[in-house]
Design an enzyme around this catalytic site. Structure first.
Site, PDB file in Angstrom:
ATOM      1  N   ASP A  22       1.219  -1.218   0.095  1.00  0.00           N
ATOM      2  CA  ASP A  22      -0.150   0.137  -0.173  1.00  0.00           C
ATOM      3  C   ASP A  22       1.010   0.968   0.421  1.00  0.00           C
ATOM      4  O   ASP A  22       2.180   1.218   0.563  1.00  0.00           O
ATOM      5  CB  ASP A  22      -0.581  -0.262   1.344  1.00  0.00           C
ATOM      6  CG  ASP A  22      -1.975  -1.416   1.265  1.00  0.00           C
ATOM      7  OD1 ASP A  22      -1.913  -1.603  -0.268  1.00  0.00           O
ATOM      8  OD2 ASP A  22      -3.207  -1.359   1.694  1.00  0.00           O
ATOM      9  N   ASP A  44       0.493   3.589   1.162  1.00  0.00           N
ATOM     10  CA  ASP A  44       0.479   4.501   2.596  1.00  0.00           C
ATOM     11  C   ASP A  44       1.305   4.042   3.945  1.00  0.00           C
ATOM     12  O   ASP A  44       1.190   4.856   5.456  1.00  0.00           O
ATOM     13  CB  ASP A  44      -1.171   5.559   3.219  1.00  0.00           C
ATOM     14  CG  ASP A  44      -1.636   3.505   3.209  1.00  0.00           C
ATOM     15  OD1 ASP A  44      -1.211   3.109   3.335  1.00  0.00           O
ATOM     16  OD2 ASP A  44      -2.972   4.164   3.757  1.00  0.00           O
ATOM     17  N   TRP A  69     -13.424  -1.789  -0.263  1.00  0.00           N
ATOM     18  CA  TRP A  69     -12.431  -1.993   1.559  1.00  0.00           C
ATOM     19  C   TRP A  69     -12.668  -3.868   2.113  1.00  0.00           C
ATOM     20  O   TRP A  69     -13.802  -3.685   2.185  1.00  0.00           O
ATOM     21  CB  TRP A  69     -12.332  -0.747   1.777  1.00  0.00           C
ATOM     22  CG  TRP A  69     -11.279  -0.950   3.420  1.00  0.00           C
ATOM     23  CD1 TRP A  69     -10.054  -0.674   2.927  1.00  0.00           C
ATOM     24  CD2 TRP A  69     -11.576  -1.547   4.408  1.00  0.00           C
ATOM     25  NE1 TRP A  69      -9.273  -1.340   4.678  1.00  0.00           N
ATOM     26  CE2 TRP A  69     -10.769  -1.416   5.299  1.00  0.00           C
ATOM     27  CE3 TRP A  69     -12.456  -2.230   4.904  1.00  0.00           C
ATOM     28  CZ2 TRP A  69     -10.213  -2.143   6.714  1.00  0.00           C
ATOM     29  CZ3 TRP A  69     -12.621  -2.990   6.391  1.00  0.00           C
ATOM     30  CH2 TRP A  69     -11.461  -2.534   7.275  1.00  0.00           C
ATOM     31  N   GLU A  93      -9.936  -8.388   0.576  1.00  0.00           N
ATOM     32  CA  GLU A  93      -8.661  -9.234   0.094  1.00  0.00           C
ATOM     33  C   GLU A  93      -7.843  -9.663   0.427  1.00  0.00           C
ATOM     34  O   GLU A  93      -6.874 -11.235   0.219  1.00  0.00           O
ATOM     35  CB  GLU A  93      -8.675  -8.908  -1.367  1.00  0.00           C
ATOM     36  CG  GLU A  93      -7.076  -7.872  -0.885  1.00  0.00           C
ATOM     37  CD  GLU A  93      -7.902  -6.430  -0.192  1.00  0.00           C
ATOM     38  OE1 GLU A  93      -6.741  -6.045   0.234  1.00  0.00           O
ATOM     39  OE2 GLU A  93      -9.135  -6.138   0.140  1.00  0.00           O
ATOM     40  N   ASP A  94      -6.991  -9.134   1.691  1.00  0.00           N
ATOM     41  CA  ASP A  94      -5.887 -10.118   2.207  1.00  0.00           C
ATOM     42  C   ASP A  94      -6.491 -11.448   2.606  1.00  0.00           C
ATOM     43  O   ASP A  94      -5.406 -11.682   3.162  1.00  0.00           O
ATOM     44  CB  ASP A  94      -5.418  -9.384   2.610  1.00  0.00           C
ATOM     45  CG  ASP A  94      -6.345  -8.383   3.858  1.00  0.00           C
ATOM     46  OD1 ASP A  94      -7.630  -8.646   4.103  1.00  0.00           O
ATOM     47  OD2 ASP A  94      -6.286  -7.334   4.952  1.00  0.00           O
ATOM     48  N   MET A 145       1.741   4.565   9.309  1.00  0.00           N
ATOM     49  CA  MET A 145       0.508   4.890   8.354  1.00  0.00           C
ATOM     50  C   MET A 145       0.670   6.383   7.954  1.00  0.00           C
ATOM     51  O   MET A 145       0.596   7.062   8.798  1.00  0.00           O
ATOM     52  CB  MET A 145      -0.415   4.300   8.411  1.00  0.00           C
ATOM     53  CG  MET A 145      -1.148   4.082   7.137  1.00  0.00           C
ATOM     54  SD  MET A 145      -3.136   3.564   7.735  1.00  0.00           S
ATOM     55  CE  MET A 145      -2.518   2.086   7.551  1.00  0.00           C
ATOM     56  N   HIS A 181      -5.374   9.380   6.359  1.00  0.00           N
ATOM     57  CA  HIS A 181      -6.165   9.560   5.354  1.00  0.00           C
ATOM     58  C   HIS A 181      -7.495   9.933   5.477  1.00  0.00           C
ATOM     59  O   HIS A 181      -7.298   8.643   6.285  1.00  0.00           O
ATOM     60  CB  HIS A 181      -5.520   9.104   4.057  1.00  0.00           C
ATOM     61  CG  HIS A 181      -5.183   8.055   3.936  1.00  0.00           C
ATOM     62  ND1 HIS A 181      -6.269   7.304   3.042  1.00  0.00           N
ATOM     63  CD2 HIS A 181      -4.511   7.198   3.781  1.00  0.00           C
ATOM     64  CE1 HIS A 181      -6.364   5.949   3.422  1.00  0.00           C
ATOM     65  NE2 HIS A 181      -4.706   5.867   3.954  1.00  0.00           N
ATOM     66  N   ARG A 219     -11.131   8.187   4.519  1.00  0.00           N
ATOM     67  CA  ARG A 219     -11.239   7.081   3.370  1.00  0.00           C
ATOM     68  C   ARG A 219     -11.513   7.123   1.188  1.00  0.00           C
ATOM     69  O   ARG A 219     -12.454   8.771   1.894  1.00  0.00           O
ATOM     70  CB  ARG A 219     -12.557   6.277   3.742  1.00  0.00           C
ATOM     71  CG  ARG A 219     -12.973   4.701   3.120  1.00  0.00           C
ATOM     72  CD  ARG A 219     -13.509   4.151   4.111  1.00  0.00           C
ATOM     73  NE  ARG A 219     -13.750   3.484   4.768  1.00  0.00           N
ATOM     74  CZ  ARG A 219     -12.333   2.455   5.063  1.00  0.00           C
ATOM     75  NH1 ARG A 219     -11.651   1.820   4.324  1.00  0.00           N
ATOM     76  NH2 ARG A 219     -12.745   2.423   6.277  1.00  0.00           N
TER      77      ARG A 219
END
Length: 373
Positions: free
Chosen positions: A217, A219, A279, A282-283, A309, A312, A314
């Protein structure tokens, strides 16, 4: 009498305040001492290593070139007017494999996002990185060739910080790598895993020698360069402890943030699922695929696998996927038909920037949900 008691009380208060200030100072020094000590130790070792390698005939511009040695002034040493024989040629010293543990690592890093960052600064700080965000160590043979894939949309601000920190870390780790930004075209629902499948395919088209793939990712920044970005005998989960989770795993099967699989491991699980729109989920599906194929997730030590991180809000069109829990339970039935073998997308553009390669793709949109009742 009252004034005397008041004076004694004020004196005690002042002493208590001074003691608290001193205690606060000592705690701050303890917290930061370890970081700065490692930095100082790195530079001292670096200077000592350079001093031991110095040689009166060294050539700093070509550290791997072989320099002939001559005796005292004699006929053996060529004079300026002597032309070398056509049979004589300068031979390059063969490069040795890079060390398993690179010698120039710093350890814990100070990561902050308050200083302004520009792509010009990133480029200026990394002159050895080639067009397209590619690099290979000049002084040793890397053990793997790594493609780093980042799913992306509207995160230019985060990307600058990621490149600012990761390029120097990867160079110190003696990694041969290329950085690929997989940019989702349009404003339809985001699909992280499908973008990573696209990145795998496009990176191999760009260079078929990639044998390791790291999925990150944009971030997340590692806080320790001893967290080596390479592939292992088992699939690797790098982001063991994020600051947003209190630097610990949120649950045992967590595989999000930053992960790595070799080419063979990725193909064995049929890549990542394509049907997780929005969101989440998937992981966990990827973790299930790894387990169902007889592999185990490996992780670095919790003290090394720490990440910061970039805060931010969403993203729009990346709302939580309400179907994720049902899909996770059906991984065994879906992983053979949903993955790299069923991937479909349209390549929009490939742009090679100084610090990365941008791949813009159209990946479609989620299927319409059936109305309840």
């Amino acid at each position: 009498m009252t004034r005397l008691l008041l004076g004694v009380t004020l004196e005690r208060i002042c002493k208590a305040v001074l003691l608290l200030c001193l205690l606060h100072f000592v705690i701050i020094m303890i917290l930061y001492f370890d970081v700065y000590a490692q930095h100082l130790d790195f530079f001292s070792r670096f200077n000592a290593r350079n001093a031991s390698r110095s040689h009166p005939f060294s050539n700093s511009s070509r550290p791997n070139s072989t320099v002939p040695s001559y005796g005292p002034a004699s006929a053996e040493a060529p004079s300026p007017s002597t032309k070398p024989s056509t049979n004589q040629s300068t031979t390059e010293k063969p490069l040795q494999p890079c060390q398993e543990t690179p010698p120039g690592l710093v350890g814990r890093l100070l990561i902050e996002f308050s200083s302004p960052m520009s792509m010009e600064r990133v480029q200026r700080e990394n002159p050895d990185v080639r067009q397209g965000g590619k690099y290979s160590p000049p002084d040793c043979l890397p053990r793997q060739k790594v493609a780093i894939l980042i799913p992306f949309r509207h995160r230019e601000h985060h990307l600058k910080y990621w490149l600012h920190y990761l390029h120097p870390i990867l160079r110190r780790q003696k990694v041969a790598y290329g950085i690929y930004i997989i940019n989702q075209f349009g404003e339809d629902t985001f699909n992280r895993a499908k973008l990573l499948n696209v990145g795998f395919m496009e990176a191999l088209k760009d260079d078929e020698e990639y044998d390791c793939f790291i999925f990150s990712d944009v971030d997340l920044i590692p806080m320790d360069d001893r967290n080596l970005y390479r592939c292992y005998e088992q699939p690797r989960h790098f982001a063991v402890g994020m600051d947003k989770f209190g630097f610990r795993l949120p649950y045992a099967g967590y595989f999000g943030g930053v992960s790595g699989l070799s080419k063979s491991q990725f193909l064995k699980i049929n890549g990542f699922p394509n049907e997780y729109w929005g969101w989440g989920g998937e992981d966990d599906d990827i973790f299930n695929r790894i387990s169902l194929n007889g592999m185990k997730v490996s992780r670095p030590d919790i003290r090394i696998g720490r990440y910061r991180m970039i805060k931010h809000e969403r993203d729009k069109h990346n709302e939580p996927n309400p179907q994720r829990f049902t899909k996770i339970q059906n991984t065994k039935m879906t992983m053979k038909r949903d993955g790299i073998s069923s991937l479909q997308y349209r390549l929009v553009e490939i742009s090679r920037q100084p610090m990365y390669t941008n791949i813009t793709v159209e990946i479609g949109r989620p299927p319409p949900r059936l109305a309840r009742g």
